[in-house]
Every structure is written in structure tokens, then in C-alpha cells.
Motif scaffolding. Structure first.
Motif, PDB file in Angstrom:
ATOM      1  N   ARG A  38       5.934   5.838   8.618  1.00 52.89           N
ATOM      2  CA  ARG A  38       4.633   5.328   8.887  1.00 52.89           C
ATOM      3  C   ARG A  38       3.835   4.713   8.066  1.00 52.89           C
ATOM      4  NH1 ARG A  38       3.069   9.088  13.036  1.00 52.89           N
ATOM      5  NH2 ARG A  38       0.750   8.615  12.647  1.00 52.89           N
ATOM      6  N   TRP A  39       2.754   3.788   8.542  1.00 54.04           N
ATOM      7  CA  TRP A  39       2.171   2.963   7.519  1.00 54.04           C
ATOM      8  C   TRP A  39       1.316   3.602   6.558  1.00 54.04           C
ATOM      9  CZ3 TRP A  39       3.454  -1.924   7.342  1.00 54.04           C
ATOM     10  CH2 TRP A  39       4.020  -2.521   8.283  1.00 54.04           C
ATOM     11  N   GLU A  40       0.824   4.807   6.720  1.00 57.01           N
ATOM     12  CA  GLU A  40       0.181   5.373   5.657  1.00 57.01           C
ATOM     13  C   GLU A  40       0.967   6.022   4.539  1.00 57.01           C
ATOM     14  OE1 GLU A  40       0.338   8.422   9.554  1.00 57.01           O
ATOM     15  OE2 GLU A  40      -0.136   6.255   9.060  1.00 57.01           O
ATOM     16  N   HIS A  41       2.493   6.220   4.807  1.00 53.60           N
ATOM     17  CA  HIS A  41       3.218   6.431   3.539  1.00 53.60           C
ATOM     18  C   HIS A  41       3.481   5.154   2.669  1.00 53.60           C
ATOM     19  CE1 HIS A  41       4.449  10.181   6.317  1.00 53.60           C
ATOM     20  NE2 HIS A  41       3.151  10.437   5.771  1.00 53.60           N
ATOM     21  N   ILE A  42       3.154   3.990   3.121  1.00 53.46           N
ATOM     22  CA  ILE A  42       3.279   3.090   2.095  1.00 53.46           C
ATOM     23  C   ILE A  42       2.081   2.598   1.167  1.00 53.46           C
ATOM     24  CG2 ILE A  42       4.048   0.575   2.025  1.00 53.46           C
ATOM     25  CD1 ILE A  42       5.646   0.910   4.878  1.00 53.46           C
ATOM     26  N   ARG A  43       2.186   2.539  -0.118  1.00 51.42           N
ATOM     27  CA  ARG A  43       1.234   2.428  -0.804  1.00 51.42           C
ATOM     28  C   ARG A  43       1.297   1.543  -2.130  1.00 51.42           C
ATOM     29  NH1 ARG A  43       1.334   5.787  -5.360  1.00 51.42           N
ATOM     30  NH2 ARG A  43       2.912   7.296  -5.484  1.00 51.42           N
ATOM     31  N   GLU A  44       0.475   1.008  -2.836  1.00 56.15           N
ATOM     32  CA  GLU A  44       0.723   0.450  -4.030  1.00 56.15           C
ATOM     33  C   GLU A  44       0.770   1.297  -5.171  1.00 56.15           C
ATOM     34  OE1 GLU A  44       1.527  -2.870  -4.278  1.00 56.15           O
ATOM     35  OE2 GLU A  44       1.469  -2.918  -1.865  1.00 56.15           O
ATOM     36  N   TRP A  45       1.505   1.205  -6.078  1.00 59.29           N
ATOM     37  CA  TRP A  45       1.708   1.800  -7.547  1.00 59.29           C
ATOM     38  C   TRP A  45       2.055   0.714  -8.576  1.00 59.29           C
ATOM     39  CZ3 TRP A  45       5.583   2.845 -10.788  1.00 59.29           C
ATOM     40  CH2 TRP A  45       5.268   3.646 -12.002  1.00 59.29           C
ATOM     41  N   LYS A  46       1.025   0.583  -9.632  1.00 56.89           N
ATOM     42  CA  LYS A  46       1.235  -0.226 -10.634  1.00 56.89           C
ATOM     43  C   LYS A  46       1.917  -1.632 -10.232  1.00 56.89           C
ATOM     44  CE  LYS A  46       1.609   3.354 -14.068  1.00 56.89           C
ATOM     45  NZ  LYS A  46       2.409   4.005 -15.248  1.00 56.89           N
ATOM     46  N   GLY A  47       1.221  -2.221  -8.995  1.00 57.39           N
ATOM     47  CA  GLY A  47       1.819  -3.400  -8.714  1.00 57.39           C
ATOM     48  C   GLY A  47       2.949  -3.514  -7.856  1.00 57.39           C
ATOM     49  N   GLN A  48       3.653  -2.250  -7.629  1.00 54.99           N
ATOM     50  CA  GLN A  48       4.806  -2.052  -6.712  1.00 54.99           C
ATOM     51  C   GLN A  48       4.640  -1.225  -5.378  1.00 54.99           C
ATOM     52  OE1 GLN A  48       8.426  -2.994  -7.383  1.00 54.99           O
ATOM     53  NE2 GLN A  48       8.376  -2.216  -5.311  1.00 54.99           N
ATOM     54  N   THR A  49       5.113  -1.808  -4.400  1.00 57.57           N
ATOM     55  CA  THR A  49       4.840  -1.173  -3.109  1.00 57.57           C
ATOM     56  C   THR A  49       5.834   0.035  -2.992  1.00 57.57           C
ATOM     57  OG1 THR A  49       4.428  -3.422  -1.988  1.00 57.57           O
ATOM     58  CG2 THR A  49       4.827  -1.371  -0.527  1.00 57.57           C
ATOM     59  N   ILE A  50       5.352   1.176  -2.600  1.00 53.38           N
ATOM     60  CA  ILE A  50       6.199   2.384  -2.600  1.00 53.38           C
ATOM     61  C   ILE A  50       6.132   3.042  -1.173  1.00 53.38           C
ATOM     62  CG2 ILE A  50       6.358   4.572  -3.537  1.00 53.38           C
ATOM     63  CD1 ILE A  50       6.932   2.542  -5.671  1.00 53.38           C
ATOM     64  N   TRP A  51       7.173   3.686  -0.758  1.00 56.11           N
ATOM     65  CA  TRP A  51       7.324   4.445   0.410  1.00 56.11           C
ATOM     66  C   TRP A  51       7.303   5.716  -0.063  1.00 56.11           C
ATOM     67  CZ3 TRP A  51      12.242   4.171   4.169  1.00 56.11           C
ATOM     68  CH2 TRP A  51      11.960   5.278   5.309  1.00 56.11           C
ATOM     69  N   ASP A  52       6.095   6.456   0.237  1.00 56.38           N
ATOM     70  CA  ASP A  52       5.865   7.701  -0.473  1.00 56.38           C
ATOM     71  C   ASP A  52       5.886   8.803   0.469  1.00 56.38           C
ATOM     72  OD1 ASP A  52       5.341   9.633  -2.473  1.00 56.38           O
ATOM     73  OD2 ASP A  52       3.281   9.089  -2.563  1.00 56.38           O
ATOM     74  N   MET A  53       7.025   9.456   0.832  1.00 58.60           N
ATOM     75  CA  MET A  53       7.151  10.459   1.589  1.00 58.60           C
ATOM     76  C   MET A  53       6.689  11.917   1.244  1.00 58.60           C
ATOM     77  SD  MET A  53      10.766   9.217   3.374  1.00 58.60           S
ATOM     78  CE  MET A  53      11.327   8.248   2.142  1.00 58.60           C
ATOM     79  N   PRO A  54       5.663  12.587   1.719  1.00 57.45           N
ATOM     80  CA  PRO A  54       5.346  13.933   1.137  1.00 57.45           C
ATOM     81  C   PRO A  54       6.391  14.741   1.513  1.00 57.45           C
ATOM     82  CG  PRO A  54       4.138  13.239   3.307  1.00 57.45           C
ATOM     83  CD  PRO A  54       4.766  12.042   2.905  1.00 57.45           C
TER      84      PRO A  54
END
Length: 303
Positions: free
Chosen positions: A137-153
């Protein structure tokens, strides 16, 4: 429980539904897991992992006291399965085919969607499971310190062996496959609407149609990623384990209980090396990748 996993619904004792959450303990849960260990291959792993996620979510929501132990944390997982684990490496020739094939859902019907092809590319680049990739899902993709992260809760992945939040970095090559960023919804709507069996059947059928006698499975990509990163790219076993959402057995109980980080810098190095390795294969000429060893027959006898 009903919203967490259908596997739980099939094996949860009927009396559990009338019990308050705080009445659950190791003594009540252990007999159910032992019965699964005796009758079903690998079902106890998924069952216990899902129960752990339920109690973690309950703790976050305030229904389970912070000082109270997770009742599944002390139960041993079954060491031996009823059937041996299938370990097959995807050859360079097959990697080249998998990355560059169109993977249309329908052979005889025009299909303008490239969702399946892009989903398989993401699976090749990230080594995540098919169910996770299809439901990205798009809402699970975020930025972290300039790095794109796929963040799955926690609780998002049904077969998650690691019940903590799972985050993996996305390399520039991966972002190119994803395309234009959206705010919400599935990244691959067509792939999200098919089940696991259909996904596996499509991958097998398209390979057979191409004349490949021994097709690879999508899950074999994870075996290839794990083996290559440890054997050839010389990365730590524990950190590669975390990349594919497993809980490393080499970590201490204290590390599992208090580990708040996701080892993103280490994962970036792993995925960068893997991406470079993969792109070198998939962008080369087909004859340079080498033939699949598994499809070679025995040498013919001289006449």
C-alpha cells in the motif's frame, strides 16, 4: 481474532470466544499449539505468530497491561516439521526471464495492466513474500532521513515470523518500478485482487508456455536472496534474516524484547549489494546469464 487470521478461526477452541482477554496465559494456549504441532505441518508457527501479534496490538491499544508478559513468548516452536523445507535457488537465466517477462494474467485476452509484472519485479528486488508484495500500500511507504522506507506495521503480514514492525529500504531501482507516488490504496490493484493460488498458477503457466520444464516458484526468490547475500555478498546472517521478516534465532531474548530499531543503515547496504547483483544479471544479454542447471538433461550416448 477473527480479523487477524483465518487460520486462527479454524483452530481456536470454541470456549475461547467467551473468555476475557486477561484470562489467557501460557497454560491455556500451550495445549492448542502442541495439538497443531502434532497434526499440521507449519501451522503452529503461523498460529503462534498470529497470537503474538494479537497480544502486541492489545498492549498498544491499552487492553493488555504493559507489565504483563505475552502468553506466547515462552512457548517453544516445533524444531522439526512433518515435511522437509523446499530449498531451490533461482538461476541467473530464470532471474533474467522473471524480471523481463510481461506476466500477463490472461494469455488469450488483451491485458493492458502491468501490475503482475511490476509486483514480481518488486518481489525480486525486495525478497518479500508474495502476499506482502501483492498487498503493498502507498501509505506504508515513507521517507526516513532521506531514505525511502517500506514500513509494514505489526499485524499487517499474516505469515510474519517477526511480530515487530517490519521496515525495509527501497533502492532507486525499486522506486522506478513503483512509478508515480500516490497517497492511498494498493500499489498493484490487479495483483491485490487475486489470491495466492492464482498468483502461483500464473507464474508457473507462463514459464511452461515459454518452454521451461522446471519452473521456479515465487517463494524461491527468498531462498536465492538469503543464500546470495550470505554466501556471495558476505553479509551478516541475522541482518539478512531481518530483511525477510524473520526473527533471527541468534539474537538474545533481551535483544528481541528491547530491540526498537530496524537496522535500516545495515539493510540499505544489503539491498544495495543485492540490487547491484540482480541488475547486472537482468540487464545483460540472455546468453550471458547461463543456462538453468536444473533444466539440463543427461548427456546423450554416442551412437
Amino acid at each position: 481474532i477473527n480479523n487477524q487470521n483465518n487460520l486462527l478461526c479454524a483452530h481456536v477452541p470454541s470456549e475461547w470466544w467467551d473468555l476475557p482477554l486477561l484470562s489467557f496465559n501460557k497454560k491455556r494456549i500451550t495445549p492448542v499449539i502442541k495439538r497443531l504441532q502434532a497434526n499440521y505441518a507449519s501451522a503452529d508457527v503461523q498460529f503462534q505468530s498470529s497470537l503474538r501479534q494479537i497480544f502486541e496490538i492489545a498492549r498498544e491499544e491499552g487492553f493488555w497491561p504493559d507489565e504483563r508478559r505475552n502468553p506466547c513468548s515462552g512457548i517453544k516452536w516445533k524444531p522439526n516439521r512433518l515435511r522437509p523445507k523446499r530449498l531451490v535457488m533461482v538461476t541467473p537465466n530464470q532471474l533474467h526471464f522473471a524480471y523481463n517477462h510481461k506476466w500477463a494474467r490472461w494469455k488469450t485476452r488483451k491485458d493492458d495492466s502491468d501490475d503482475l509484472a511490476r509486483a514480481l519485479k518488486i518481489m525480486l528486488l525486495t525478497a518479500q513474500r508474495g502476499i506482502e508484495t501483492r498487498n503493498m500500500r502507498w501509505e506504508h511507504i515513507r521517507e526516513w532521513k532521506g531514505q525511502t522506507i517500506w514500513d509494514m506495521p505489526p499485524g499487517w503480514i499474516k505469515k510474519h515470523k517477526n511480530f515487530h514492525r517490519h521496515s525495509i529500504p527501497l533502492m532507486p531501482e525499486t522506486m522506478q518500478v513503483l512509478g508515480q507516488r500516490q497517497e492511498h490504496g494498493f500499489v498493484f490493484p490487479v495483483a491485490a485482487n487475486i489470491d495466492a493460488k492464482t498468483w502461483c498458477d500464473i507464474i508457473k503457466k507462463r514459464q511452461v508456455e515459454d518452454g521451461r520444464k522446471v519452473p521456479f516458484r515465487a517463494h524461491d526468490i527468498r531462498t536465492t536472496f538469503m543464500t546470495t547475500c550470505i554466501d556471495e555478498l558476505d553479509h551478516s546472517e541475522a541482518k539478512v534474516d531481518l530483511c525477510i521478516s524473520h526473527t533471527p534465532k541468534t539474537l538474545s531474548s533481551a535483544a528481541l524484547a528491547y530491540m526498537a530499531g530496524q537496522f535500516i543503515p545495515a539493510k540499505v547496504r544489503i539491498y544495495q549489494d543485492w540490487t547491484n547483483y540482480l541488475m547486472k544479471i537482468v540487464t545483460s544479454a540472455t546468453h550471458e546469464t547461463g543456462a538453468s542447471v536444473r533444466t539440463l538433461g543427461r548427456p546423450k550416448k554416442a551412437v
